[in-house]
Design an enzyme around this catalytic site. Structure first.
Site, PDB file in Angstrom:
ATOM      1  N   CYS A  57       0.827  -1.217   0.000  1.00  9.70           N
ATOM      2  CA  CYS A  57       0.000   0.000   0.000  1.00  9.70           C
ATOM      3  C   CYS A  57       0.859   1.265   0.000  1.00  9.70           C
ATOM      4  O   CYS A  57       1.544   1.554   0.986  1.00  9.70           O
ATOM      5  CB  CYS A  57      -0.912  -0.046   1.232  1.00  9.70           C
ATOM      6  SG  CYS A  57      -1.812   1.467   1.567  1.00  9.70           S
ATOM      7  N   CYS A  60       0.035   3.794   2.757  1.00 10.50           N
ATOM      8  CA  CYS A  60       0.532   3.297   4.053  1.00 10.50           C
ATOM      9  C   CYS A  60       2.004   3.676   4.220  1.00 10.50           C
ATOM     10  O   CYS A  60       2.418   4.135   5.292  1.00 10.50           O
ATOM     11  CB  CYS A  60       0.388   1.781   4.142  1.00 10.50           C
ATOM     12  SG  CYS A  60      -1.311   1.187   4.020  1.00 10.50           S
TER      13      CYS A  60
END
Length: 130
Positions: A57, A60
């Site tokens: 991600c 993230c």
């Protein structure tokens, strides 16, 4: 175009990891529902932030330096992380549907969630929970 984007993202996260990674890498990782229960919900002391993330991600990874900074600014807050791909049972039990999601817990009670890579909202959530 996609290859270049991946390269730039990887390169930025690599640079950020060198500069800020040491704090983030020290965050305890919760790998099972039992561990989550014991460390977060059964623990009745203090404020905790749980970072639900995935290794693939991009948003993230972009939050890593912000979390490292918050760890220094809020030393009384305990930070934890959960890899949603490795601990699917934890993510499922917490109704995590997007990454990153940050869960704020005070004295064993879930107080709020911040969905998405939003450092300001996370910091405001921490301030409101303290």
């Amino acid at each position: 175009m996609f290859t270049r984007t991946r390269f730039v993202t990887h390169r930025l996260s690599h640079v950020a990891g060198r500069k800020f990674g040491s704090s983030y890498s020290q965050i305890p990782k919760l790998s099972s529902l039992q561990e989550f229960q014991e460390q977060i919900l059964d623990s009745k002391n203090g404020v905790k932030v749980i970072d639900f993330y995935a290794t693939w991600c991009g948003p993230c990874k972009a939050m890593t330096p912000h979390i490292s900074k918050m760890m220094q600014e809020y030393p009384s807050v305990d930070f934890y992380k959960v890899d949603v791909d490795q601990a699917m049972d934890v993510a499922r039990s917490c109704d995590i549907s997007a990454m990153p999601t940050f869960m704020l817990v005070k004295d064993g009670r879930i107080t709020s969630k911040v969905v998405g890579a939003n450092p300001a909202a996370l910091e405001n959530g921490i301030k409101d929970t303290l």
